[in-house]
Design an enzyme around this catalytic site. Structure first.
Site, short mmCIF file in Angstrom:
data_model
loop_
_atom_site.label_atom_id
_atom_site.label_comp_id
_atom_site.label_asym_id
_atom_site.label_seq_id
_atom_site.Cartn_x
_atom_site.Cartn_y
_atom_site.Cartn_z
CD GLU A 1 35.84 90.80 25.53
OE1 GLU A 1 36.74 90.03 25.78
OE2 GLU A 1 35.62 91.08 24.59
C1 LIG Z 1 25.40 92.56 24.06
C2 LIG Z 1 26.36 91.42 24.38
C3 LIG Z 1 27.46 91.26 23.59
C4 LIG Z 1 28.23 90.12 23.46
N1 LIG Z 1 29.46 90.26 22.37
C5 LIG Z 1 29.93 88.75 22.29
C6 LIG Z 1 30.85 89.09 21.14
O1 LIG Z 1 31.16 89.99 20.22
N2 LIG Z 1 31.50 87.49 21.06
C7 LIG Z 1 31.03 86.76 21.73
O2 LIG Z 1 31.88 85.58 21.50
N3 LIG Z 1 30.23 86.78 22.56
C8 LIG Z 1 29.66 87.98 22.89
N4 LIG Z 1 28.79 88.01 24.03
C9 LIG Z 1 28.72 86.75 24.85
C10 LIG Z 1 29.21 87.03 26.23
O3 LIG Z 1 30.40 86.92 26.35
C11 LIG Z 1 28.63 85.75 27.30
O4 LIG Z 1 27.28 86.10 27.49
C12 LIG Z 1 29.25 85.82 28.51
O5 LIG Z 1 30.64 85.38 28.26
C13 LIG Z 1 28.48 84.82 29.45
O6 LIG Z 1 28.00 83.65 28.71
P1 LIG Z 1 26.63 83.32 28.91
O7 LIG Z 1 25.68 84.44 28.55
O8 LIG Z 1 26.30 81.96 28.02
O9 LIG Z 1 26.17 82.91 30.48
P2 LIG Z 1 26.81 81.42 31.14
O10 LIG Z 1 28.12 81.16 30.80
O11 LIG Z 1 25.74 80.69 30.89
O12 LIG Z 1 26.56 81.82 32.69
C14 LIG Z 1 25.31 82.16 33.51
C15 LIG Z 1 25.95 82.31 35.04
O13 LIG Z 1 26.71 81.40 35.44
C16 LIG Z 1 27.79 81.81 35.75
N5 LIG Z 1 28.87 80.58 35.70
C17 LIG Z 1 28.90 80.09 34.43
N6 LIG Z 1 30.00 79.11 34.60
C18 LIG Z 1 30.34 79.34 36.01
C19 LIG Z 1 31.54 78.79 36.62
N7 LIG Z 1 32.19 77.69 35.96
N8 LIG Z 1 31.67 79.31 37.81
C20 LIG Z 1 31.04 79.98 38.46
N9 LIG Z 1 29.94 80.67 37.67
C21 LIG Z 1 30.02 80.42 36.48
C22 LIG Z 1 28.26 83.18 35.18
O14 LIG Z 1 29.02 83.95 35.79
C23 LIG Z 1 26.93 83.58 35.07
O15 LIG Z 1 26.51 84.43 36.10
C24 LIG Z 1 27.91 89.10 24.01
C25 LIG Z 1 26.96 89.02 24.89
C26 LIG Z 1 25.86 90.13 25.01
C27 LIG Z 1 24.75 90.15 26.01
#
Ligand SMILES: Cc1cc2nc3c(=O)[nH]c(=O)nc-3n(C[C@H](O)[C@H](O)[C@H](O)COP(=O)(O)OP(=O)(O)OC[C@H]3O[C@@H](n4cnc5c(N)ncnc54)[C@H](O)[C@@H]3O)c2cc1C
Length: 447
Positions: free
Chosen positions: A288
Site C-alpha cells: 500500500e
Molecule cells: C506480499 C505482498 C503483497 C502485495 N500485494 C499487492 C497487491 O495486492 N497489489 C499490488 O498491486 N501490489 C501489491 N504488492 C506490491 C507492493 O505494493 C509494492 O511492493 C510496493 O508498493 C513497493 O514497490 P516495489 O516493491 O517495486 O519497491 P520499489 O518501488 O522498487 O522501492 C524500493 C525502495 O525504494 C524506495 N523508493 C522508491 N521510490 C522512491 C521515491 N520516489 N522516493 C523515495 N524512496 C523511493 C521505496 O520506499 C523502497 O524502500 C504486494 C507486495 C508484497 C510483497
C-alpha cells in the site's frame, strides 16, 4: 462483490514498476461493444487466485492505446476471472491466469500471485486516464486498514509476551526474590523485560487511541450534516492517513520484534508462534505504498495542500488541550503536559523548517520526511495519552468503582510514554534540522 460472494484484488504492481506506477505497461484495447481487451503481467497480487469464492474480480491499472505517458495515462478496469452471464451467474473463463505464486517471508495464508492478462475482457471504471484517482479512493481506505493490521499484530505480540513473562522463571529480582517459593522469579520482575512489555503496551494503547480519533473523523467526513465539521474531518483524515499507515506498521513490527526478544530463544523457534508475528508484520511497512513513500506523501502533498489547512484541526486540538491543562496541579499530570509542550514545540519548529528549506530544495523535504512522520505520530499519540490521563484522573476523583484499576493503569502507561518514548521527539527535531547534508554528501561511487 458487495455481498462478499466474490472476492477482489487490486492489480497495480508490475515487475519493473512498484512505487513508480507511471512506468506501467499493461495495455487495454477498446472494443466495439464498449469493453476492453487487457494484455500484460502483474506481480505481487494479494489473494490473486484461490477457490474460496466462485469468482475473483481484479481491479487492474492499464493504459489505453495512445494514452499520455506517466501516471496521467493510466485507467482503471474491472476484469473478472470468470465472465458473468447476464443474470450474474458465473460463465466462461476470462483470459486471466496465474503465472506463479510468490514465496514469502510471512503472510502465508494469502496467495500472492503473478497474474497474466492475455486479451482478457474488462470494463472501464470511471473516466479514461483517471485510474490513479479512482484507485486512490480504495487506497486511502486501505492505508488506514493496513495501519490497523500493524496495531493488531502489536496487540497480540503484547498479550503473548505478557503471558509468557508471567510464567517463565529465570533469575531473581534485583530488589530481592519475589517468589522465594519457586526456583526463580518470573521474568516480568526484571526492569529490562518491563521495558519491552511497557513499550509494546504503550504503542498498542497509543495507536488504538489515535486510530479511534481518525476513525471518528472518517465517520464525520462521511456522515456529518455540518459542512464545517465535514471539512475539518476531511483535512484531518488526509493528514493522518500516511501517519496511521506508516507509524502503526513500524511500531507493530517493533512490537513483534520485542515479543520475540521477550521469549528469548523460545521466540526465535517456531513452537510458540511469535516469530510469525514478526514475519507477518514486516509486509505492512511495504505494501500500500512503502512507509518511506507515506512520509513523502505527508511532507510533499499533505502539508502544503490548501496552504497548510490540513494541519489546522490537528494543531488546534493539541494547542487547545495544552492550554486547557496549563494550570494542572497534579505533579504527574504537570510533567505529562510539560513533555507534550516540548514535543509539540519540536513539531511546530520542524514544520517551519521543512516549509522553508523544502520550498527551495525538495531534497531537503525528502531528507526530513521519515523523521517528521514519526514526530507527528508521537505528538498525536501524546495528545491521546494526555487527554486519556485527564479523563482517568477525573474518573478516579469521582470514584471509578470496578474501573479503578483500568484508569490507574491508563495513567501509568501514559507516564511510561511521556518518560521513555515522547522524548524521542527532540532527537527527531535535531535530525530534521540537520538537513540533507549528511545523507547526500557521500559520493555514490564510495558506497
Ligand atoms: C506480499 C505482498 C503483497 C502485495 N500485494 C499487492 C497487491 O495486492 N497489489 C499490488 O498491486 N501490489 C501489491 N504488492 C506490491 C507492493 O505494493 C509494492 O511492493 C510496493 O508498493 C513497493 O514497490 P516495489 O516493491 O517495486 O519497491 P520499489 O518501488 O522498487 O522501492 C524500493 C525502495 O525504494 C524506495 N523508493 C522508491 N521510490 C522512491 C521515491 N520516489 N522516493 C523515495 N524512496 C523511493 C521505496 O520506499 C523502497 O524502500 C504486494 C507486495 C508484497 C510483497
Amino acid at each position: 462483490m458487495a455481498s462478499g460472494e466474490w472476492s477482489g484484488t487490486m492489480c497495480l504492481t508490475e515487475s519493473h514498476c512498484g512505487t513508480d506506477l507511471g512506468l506501467l505497461r499493461t495495455k487495454a484495447d477498446p472494443q466495439a461493444d464498449g469493453s476492453f481487451k487487457l494484455t500484460g503481467s502483474k506481480i505481487f497480487i494479494s489473494a490473486g487466485d484461490h477457490d474460496l469464492t466462485d469468482n475473483v474480480v481484479h481491479l487492474v491499472l492499464a493504459r489505453i492505446a495512445d494514452a499520455p505517458a506517466g501516471v496521467k495515462g493510466i485507467s482503471l478496469f474491472l476484469v473478472p476471472k470468470f465472465l458473468p452471464h447476464d443474470d450474474g451467474s458465473v460463465g466462461a473463463r476470462n483470459g486471466v491466469s496465474v503465472a506463479g505464486i510468490e514465496h514469502k517471508m510471512g503472510l502465508k495464508a494469502s496467495a500472492t500471485c503473478q497474474i497474466n492478462f492475455d486479451d482478457a475482457t474488462g470494463w472501464l471504471v470511471g473516466q479514461p486516464h483517471k485510474g490513479m484517482a479512482a484507485m486512490f479512493t480504495m487506497m486511502n481506505t486501505e492505508r488506514v486498514s493496513v495501519g490497523v493490521q500493524g496495531l493488531g499484530i502489536n496487540e497480540i505480540a503484547y498479550q503473548s509476551a505478557v503471558a509468557y513473562a508471567k510464567e517463565r522463571l529465570q533469575g531473581r529480582s534485583l530488589s530481592g526474590a519475589k517468589r522465594p517459593d519457586l526456583a526463580a522469579d518470573p521474568i516480568i520482575v526484571h526492569p529490562d523485560v518491563r521495558r519491552m512489555l511497557m513499550t509494546m503496551r504503550a504503542y498498542a494503547e497509543g495507536c488504538r487511541a489515535l486510530g479511534q480519533w481518525c476513525a471518528r473523523a472518517l465517520d464525520a467526513e462521511k456522515h456529518s450534516d455540518d459542512p464545517e465539521v465535514k471539512q475539518r474531518a476531511t483535512d484531518f483524515v488526509a493528514l493522518m492517513t500516511p501517519v496511521v499507515k506508516a507509524l502503526f506498521t513500524d511500531l507493530g513490527f517493533d512490537a513483534a520484534n520485542l515479543a520475540v526478544q521477550t521469549y528469548g530463544g523460545h521466540g526465535y523457534i517456531r513452537e510458540h508462534g511469535v516469530e510469525q508475528f514478526a514475519r507477518d508484520a514486516r509486509i505492512a511497512m511495504i505494501y500500500e505504498g512503502t512507509n518511506g513513500v507515506q512520509a513523502l506523501d505527508l511532507v510533499g502533498r499533505k502539508l502544503p495542500a490548501n496552504m497548510g489547512r490540513n494541519l489546522r484541526p490537528f494543531f488546534h486540538a493539541v494547542s487547545n488541550l495544552l492550554e486547557e491543562m496549563a494550570g494542572v496541579e497534579d505533579k504527574a499530570l504537570k510533567a505529562y503536559v510539560g513533555g507534550m509542550q516540548q514535543a509539540f514545540g519540536a513539531l511546530q519548529l520542524s514544520t517551519a523548517t521543512i516549509a522553508q528549506k523544502g520550498m527551495k530544495d525538495p531534497e531537503e523535504a525528502g531528507a526530513a520526511a521519515t523523521d517528521y512522520l514519526r514526530l507527528m505520530g508521537l505528538v498525536g499519540i501524546g495528545y491521546c495519552f494526555l487527554k486519556a490521563s485527564k479523563i482517568a484522573y477525573a474518573k478516579l476523583a469521582e470514584g471509578a468503582g470496578d474501573d479503578e484499576g483500568f484508569y490507574k493503569a491508563k495513567i501509568l502507561t501514559a507516564g511510561f510514554f511521556f518518560d521513555r518514548i515522547l522524548p524521542q521527539a527532540t532527537a527527531m527535531f535535531l535530525a530534521i534540522k540537520s538537513g540533507k547534508r549528511s545523507l547526500m554528501a557521500l559520493d555514490e561511487a564510495a558506497f
